[in-house]
Design a protein around this motif. Structure first.
Motif, PDB file in Angstrom:
ATOM      1  N   HIS A  51       2.651 -43.782  50.996  1.00  8.02           N
ATOM      2  CA  HIS A  51       3.879 -44.325  51.584  1.00  8.02           C
ATOM      3  C   HIS A  51       4.453 -45.402  50.667  1.00  8.02           C
ATOM      4  CE1 HIS A  51       6.623 -46.256  54.363  1.00  8.02           C
ATOM      5  NE2 HIS A  51       6.496 -45.193  55.140  1.00  8.02           N
ATOM      6  N   PRO A  52       5.776 -45.417  50.473  1.00  9.87           N
ATOM      7  CA  PRO A  52       6.385 -46.403  49.571  1.00  9.87           C
ATOM      8  C   PRO A  52       5.997 -47.838  49.896  1.00  9.87           C
ATOM      9  CG  PRO A  52       8.010 -44.774  50.219  1.00  9.87           C
ATOM     10  CD  PRO A  52       6.767 -44.474  51.014  1.00  9.87           C
ATOM     11  N   TRP A  53       5.831 -48.145  51.199  1.00 13.11           N
ATOM     12  CA  TRP A  53       5.467 -49.508  51.583  1.00 13.11           C
ATOM     13  C   TRP A  53       4.160 -49.938  50.951  1.00 13.11           C
ATOM     14  CZ3 TRP A  53       6.285 -51.951  56.908  1.00 13.11           C
ATOM     15  CH2 TRP A  53       7.646 -51.943  57.217  1.00 13.11           C
ATOM     16  N   GLU A  54       3.234 -48.980  50.805  1.00  9.55           N
ATOM     17  CA  GLU A  54       1.898 -49.326  50.344  1.00  9.55           C
ATOM     18  C   GLU A  54       1.872 -49.731  48.879  1.00  9.55           C
ATOM     19  OE1 GLU A  54      -0.946 -46.313  51.410  1.00  9.55           O
ATOM     20  OE2 GLU A  54      -0.020 -46.017  53.350  1.00  9.55           O
ATOM     21  N   THR A  55       2.986 -49.554  48.191  1.00 15.87           N
ATOM     22  CA  THR A  55       3.039 -49.994  46.792  1.00 15.87           C
ATOM     23  C   THR A  55       3.528 -51.434  46.678  1.00 15.87           C
ATOM     24  OG1 THR A  55       5.325 -49.309  46.425  1.00 15.87           O
ATOM     25  CG2 THR A  55       3.620 -47.640  46.090  1.00 15.87           C
ATOM     26  N   ALA A  56       3.912 -52.030  47.814  1.00 20.28           N
ATOM     27  CA  ALA A  56       4.519 -53.362  47.772  1.00 20.28           C
ATOM     28  C   ALA A  56       3.596 -54.387  47.134  1.00 20.28           C
ATOM     29  CB  ALA A  56       4.895 -53.807  49.189  1.00 20.28           C
ATOM     30  N   VAL A  57       2.296 -54.345  47.496  1.00 19.28           N
ATOM     31  CA  VAL A  57       1.352 -55.321  46.953  1.00 19.28           C
ATOM     32  C   VAL A  57       1.179 -55.119  45.464  1.00 19.28           C
ATOM     33  CG1 VAL A  57      -0.986 -56.226  47.096  1.00 19.28           C
ATOM     34  CG2 VAL A  57       0.151 -55.401  49.155  1.00 19.28           C
ATOM     35  N   GLU A  58       0.999 -53.850  45.053  1.00 18.68           N
ATOM     36  CA  GLU A  58       0.746 -53.569  43.641  1.00 18.68           C
ATOM     37  C   GLU A  58       1.978 -53.825  42.771  1.00 18.68           C
ATOM     38  OE1 GLU A  58       0.082 -51.599  46.135  1.00 18.68           O
ATOM     39  OE2 GLU A  58      -2.044 -51.042  46.110  1.00 18.68           O
ATOM     40  N   TYR A 193      28.339 -42.557  63.057  1.00 14.58           N
ATOM     41  CA  TYR A 193      27.272 -43.427  62.575  1.00 14.58           C
ATOM     42  C   TYR A 193      25.908 -43.102  63.197  1.00 14.58           C
ATOM     43  CZ  TYR A 193      31.349 -45.977  60.969  1.00 14.58           C
ATOM     44  OH  TYR A 193      32.540 -46.318  60.369  1.00 14.58           O
ATOM     45  N   ALA A 194      25.882 -42.727  64.467  1.00  9.91           N
ATOM     46  CA  ALA A 194      24.603 -42.394  65.113  1.00  9.91           C
ATOM     47  C   ALA A 194      23.991 -41.143  64.479  1.00  9.91           C
ATOM     48  CB  ALA A 194      24.805 -42.191  66.612  1.00  9.91           C
ATOM     49  N   VAL A 195      24.826 -40.142  64.210  1.00  3.17           N
ATOM     50  CA  VAL A 195      24.342 -38.907  63.563  1.00  3.17           C
ATOM     51  C   VAL A 195      23.859 -39.212  62.147  1.00  3.17           C
ATOM     52  CG1 VAL A 195      24.961 -36.573  62.817  1.00  3.17           C
ATOM     53  CG2 VAL A 195      25.903 -37.490  64.955  1.00  3.17           C
ATOM     54  N   ALA A 196      24.639 -40.027  61.442  1.00  8.75           N
ATOM     55  CA  ALA A 196      24.263 -40.404  60.065  1.00  8.75           C
ATOM     56  C   ALA A 196      22.920 -41.128  60.059  1.00  8.75           C
ATOM     57  CB  ALA A 196      25.343 -41.282  59.448  1.00  8.75           C
ATOM     58  N   ALA A 197      22.718 -42.039  61.030  1.00  3.43           N
ATOM     59  CA  ALA A 197      21.450 -42.775  61.104  1.00  3.43           C
ATOM     60  C   ALA A 197      20.284 -41.819  61.313  1.00  3.43           C
ATOM     61  CB  ALA A 197      21.510 -43.800  62.227  1.00  3.43           C
ATOM     62  N   GLY A 198      20.473 -40.818  62.179  1.00  4.82           N
ATOM     63  CA  GLY A 198      19.419 -39.826  62.404  1.00  4.82           C
ATOM     64  C   GLY A 198      19.086 -39.054  61.140  1.00  4.82           C
ATOM     65  N   GLN A 199      20.109 -38.691  60.379  1.00  9.14           N
ATOM     66  CA  GLN A 199      19.873 -37.940  59.139  1.00  9.14           C
ATOM     67  C   GLN A 199      19.231 -38.814  58.061  1.00  9.14           C
ATOM     68  OE1 GLN A 199      23.851 -36.403  58.589  1.00  9.14           O
ATOM     69  NE2 GLN A 199      23.302 -34.404  59.442  1.00  9.14           N
ATOM     70  N   PHE A 200      19.594 -40.089  58.026  1.00  7.72           N
ATOM     71  CA  PHE A 200      18.938 -40.998  57.074  1.00  7.72           C
ATOM     72  C   PHE A 200      17.470 -41.205  57.451  1.00  7.72           C
ATOM     73  CE2 PHE A 200      23.269 -42.691  55.849  1.00  7.72           C
ATOM     74  CZ  PHE A 200      23.193 -42.257  54.540  1.00  7.72           C
ATOM     75  N   ARG A 201      17.179 -41.222  58.763  1.00  6.37           N
ATOM     76  CA  ARG A 201      15.776 -41.332  59.187  1.00  6.37           C
ATOM     77  C   ARG A 201      14.986 -40.101  58.749  1.00  6.37           C
ATOM     78  NH1 ARG A 201      18.061 -43.546  63.974  1.00  6.37           N
ATOM     79  NH2 ARG A 201      17.868 -41.517  65.009  1.00  6.37           N
ATOM     80  N   THR A 202      15.628 -38.936  58.842  1.00  5.27           N
ATOM     81  CA  THR A 202      14.984 -37.705  58.370  1.00  5.27           C
ATOM     82  C   THR A 202      14.721 -37.778  56.869  1.00  5.27           C
ATOM     83  OG1 THR A 202      16.096 -36.419  60.101  1.00  5.27           O
ATOM     84  CG2 THR A 202      15.224 -35.195  58.212  1.00  5.27           C
ATOM     85  N   LYS A 209       6.778 -38.525  52.764  1.00  7.92           N
ATOM     86  CA  LYS A 209       5.831 -37.404  52.624  1.00  7.92           C
ATOM     87  C   LYS A 209       5.728 -36.926  51.179  1.00  7.92           C
ATOM     88  CE  LYS A 209       6.293 -35.674  57.345  1.00  7.92           C
ATOM     89  NZ  LYS A 209       6.775 -34.564  58.208  1.00  7.92           N
ATOM     90  N   GLY A 210       6.435 -37.583  50.288  1.00 12.42           N
ATOM     91  CA  GLY A 210       6.317 -37.239  48.871  1.00 12.42           C
ATOM     92  C   GLY A 210       7.488 -36.471  48.319  1.00 12.42           C
ATOM     93  N   ALA A 211       8.425 -36.047  49.181  1.00  8.29           N
ATOM     94  CA  ALA A 211       9.582 -35.274  48.713  1.00  8.29           C
ATOM     95  C   ALA A 211      10.696 -36.226  48.306  1.00  8.29           C
ATOM     96  CB  ALA A 211      10.065 -34.327  49.809  1.00  8.29           C
ATOM     97  N   ALA A 212      10.463 -36.995  47.257  1.00 14.69           N
ATOM     98  CA  ALA A 212      11.457 -37.958  46.804  1.00 14.69           C
ATOM     99  C   ALA A 212      12.048 -37.549  45.469  1.00 14.69           C
ATOM    100  CB  ALA A 212      10.836 -39.342  46.692  1.00 14.69           C
ATOM    101  N   GLN A 222       6.995 -46.859  41.933  1.00 17.27           N
ATOM    102  CA  GLN A 222       8.139 -47.777  41.914  1.00 17.27           C
ATOM    103  C   GLN A 222       9.459 -47.042  42.125  1.00 17.27           C
ATOM    104  OE1 GLN A 222       5.799 -47.690  39.500  1.00 17.27           O
ATOM    105  NE2 GLN A 222       4.720 -49.645  39.703  1.00 17.27           N
ATOM    106  N   ASP A 223       9.586 -45.838  41.521  1.00 23.43           N
ATOM    107  CA  ASP A 223      10.817 -45.061  41.698  1.00 23.43           C
ATOM    108  C   ASP A 223      10.948 -44.571  43.135  1.00 23.43           C
ATOM    109  OD1 ASP A 223      11.481 -45.448  39.075  1.00 23.43           O
ATOM    110  OD2 ASP A 223      10.593 -43.564  38.387  1.00 23.43           O
ATOM    111  N   ILE A 224       9.819 -44.161  43.722  1.00 23.11           N
ATOM    112  CA  ILE A 224       9.843 -43.721  45.122  1.00 23.11           C
ATOM    113  C   ILE A 224      10.244 -44.893  46.017  1.00 23.11           C
ATOM    114  CG2 ILE A 224       8.429 -42.863  47.030  1.00 23.11           C
ATOM    115  CD1 ILE A 224       6.759 -41.341  44.948  1.00 23.11           C
TER     116      ILE A 224
END
Length: 570
Positions: A51-58, A193-202, A209-212, A222-224
């Motif tokens: 997960h991208p968050w897990e790179t924050a420390v490193e 905006y509500a539809v856009a938010a849902g698609q951004f969450r997707t 999941k790695g599909a970046a 870092q790029d992810i």
């Protein structure tokens, strides 16, 4: 994560307490940290689905190096106009500089804050906050580019990934993620905006999941992180358009955690704070946004002016809304002596007679204001901040906290017994509604910290622990996310020593582990607080002993005088 946070904690606390490291030794250590950064980043970073968050420390050590390189290069490669202004200012005769310093020292003038209409703020938000970029800012793109390419594409570059730019060194986004982002942007432009938010969450879920990137096995964490940050900041704009700043808040923090180098992430965080009427925090975010814009090579003066206008408006609003204290800024050029501080307090008393129960001039740090700041001028025009309080105890408590090397909010004088629930509720009320807002206001015009680079963040994390003790989990999560965003930004704001870098990594690791459900008890900030409480306890013990000794001495003197009087009478 737990092991990372506990490594060398005792050494960190000892170093913060002693604070005896020489500047030369610090510089040497910083160079060693930068040179060995690849050794500090574990091999686990190469996992694609992490997960991208897990790179924050490193990412902390990488950011320290990149921020340092950015500061060294920006005036030469990115902001030639600013560099020229700096050179011109350095070429001015020393006599004129000294005359100006004397003039500033003698004037004791205060800076007025003219009213900025709401329409001006909305204009800033429309032009900068709500824009629908199709570009992704890669935080570490400078490390991939050749010197010749960097002249075309800045170190912190806004990359038009959706239109697949013709730079071979830039990461190529996964095609399914491109489709998801394009559909979401289309809905945003159509004001769905509500539809856009849902698609951004997707899209964010795909990214996690790695599909970046198109070549996942060659993808750098870092790029992810930069791509995930782009999606998080899109969610911020969607929720703000939907008038749901409470939903936008954590996304604004995460966008900064993942990519603190992008100035609009900070400006959007400022907008969220404005919507939540947290104006002091909005002021700091806007100040950082302006500094980041300059640091990353931003040369459009009108953009910087818009950000400064926003920053100024937030300071003004914070002062207007505040009921517990009032403030005064005094320009100065040299270190303020006691007589000058006394004059400032006298001037403050005349200007703000309702806030004279306790007057405090912040001696730890140089404040800057948006009306006069020029980042290319080193240092920019500086001010002393004087605060006056209606409540004497609040003023004393704030001065006590600001003078500590190990920050601690607790006034609990029994270090080995925990606070009761009633005491915790009362303490939370005092800290959350009176102390933290004042500290946030002070930091709204102070870019760097003097004692420790992590000062201000440690107190926020200690406040999060207090929220956890009272089972206010949602608020705790928001506070920790905000603290992590501040920690991720620190390497860009100031040079940090080896001890600060170690402390920063430990705080980031513990904060991440707490968000993931780990115990909040044995955290770095709680250990620092315990040391601070013990110091307070010993101080009060010594103070009580001295007072008792003085009372006994006075009593003996009184009895002696009575005996002498009785002898004389007889």
């Amino acid at each position: 994560m737990e092991s990372a946070s506990n490594t060398g904690l005792g050494n960190i606390i000892n170093k913060v307490c002693q604070n005896e490291t020489s500047p030369k030794a610090n510089a040497s250590r910083e160079r060693t940290v930068a040179a060995n950064k690849l050794n500090d980043i574990p091999e686990a970073l190469q996992e694609v689905k992490k997960h991208p968050w897990e790179t924050a420390v490193e990412n902390v050590m990488e950011r320290i190096k990149m921020a340092k390189n950015g500061k060294e290069k920006q005036s030469h490669d990115l902001d030639r106009a600013g560099f020229k202004r700096k050179l011109e200012s350095e070429e001015k005769p020393a006599v004129k500089k000294e005359a100006r310093m004397l003039e500033l020292d003698n004037q004791l003038a205060t800076m007025p804050l003219p009213h900025i209409p709401l329409k001006s703020l909305m204009d800033v938000e429309i032009k900068l906050v709500y824009i629908d970029e199709e570009d992704i800012t890669y935080e570490f793109v400078g490390s991939m580019a050749s010197t010749s390419t960097q002249s075309t594409c800045r170190d912190v570059e806004i990359v038009d990934s959706l239109s697949a730019p013709n730079f071979s060194f830039l990461p190529q986004i996964d095609k399914w993620l491109q489709v998801a982002l394009k559909d979401a942007s289309t809905c945003y432009r159509q004001k769905k905006y509500a539809v856009a938010a849902g698609q951004f969450r997707t899209a964010l879920e795909l990214c996690s999941k790695g599909a970046a990137l198109g070549k996942p096995f060659d993808a750098s964490p870092q790029d992810i992180s930069s791509i995930a940050s782009f999606i998080e900041t899109k969610l911020v704009t969607c929720y703000l358009r939907m008038r749901k700043p409470d939903l936008a808040l954590n996304h604004s923090h995460r966008s900064i955690i993942l990519n603190p180098a992008y100035f609009l992430n900070h400006l959007r965080q400022a907008a969220v704070f404005r919507w939540l009427e947290r104006y002091s925090e909005a002021a700091r975010s806007a100040m950082i946004a302006d500094y980041m814009y300059w640091l990353s090579g931003g040369s459009e003066q009108h953009i910087s002016k818009l950000i400064k206008l926003y920053w100024q408006a937030m300071i003004e609003e914070a002062i207007t809304r505040e009921e517990y204290f009032s403030v005064m800024y005094t320009p100065f050029a040299t270190k303020a002596k006691t007589d000058k501080i006394d004059k400032m307090k006298e001037a403050f008393s005349k200007k703000h007679p309702d806030y004279v129960e306790y007057i405090y001039t912040d001696p730890h740090g140089l404040h800057i204001l948006p009306q006069t700041v020029d980042w290319a001028s080193l240092p920019p025009q500086q001010y002393l901040l004087t605060l006056g309080f209606k409540n004497k105890d609040v003023g004393k408590f704030l001065e006590k906290i600001s003078s500590k090397k190990l920050p601690s909010f607790s006034e609990h004088r029994a270090p080995f017994s925990p606070l009761t629930r009633e005491e915790s509720v009362r303490h939370l009320e005092t800290v959350g509604k009176k102390i933290l807002p004042i500290m946030d206001f002070i930091r709204g015009t102070k870019l760097t910290e003097s004692f420790s680079a992590c000062s201000g963040v440690i107190e926020r994390l200690q406040y999060a622990s207090l929220l956890s003790r009272l089972q206010r989990i949602k608020e705790q999560s928001q506070v920790i996310n905000q603290a992590m965003a501040e920690l991720a930004t620190i390497p860009y704001l100031q040079d940090i020593s080896q001890q600060d870098a170690e402390l920063l990594q430990s705080l980031m690791a513990d904060a991440m582990d707490t968000l993931e459900g780990g115990s909040d008890k044995e955290r770095v900030w709680n250990k620092i607080q315990k040391v601070g409480i013990i110091e307070d306890f010993l101080y009060h013990l010594e103070d009580s002993f001295l007072k008792t000794k003085k009372l006994r001495t006075a009593r003996r003197q009184k009895m002696k005088m009575k005996r002498l009087q009785s002898v004389q009478q007889s």
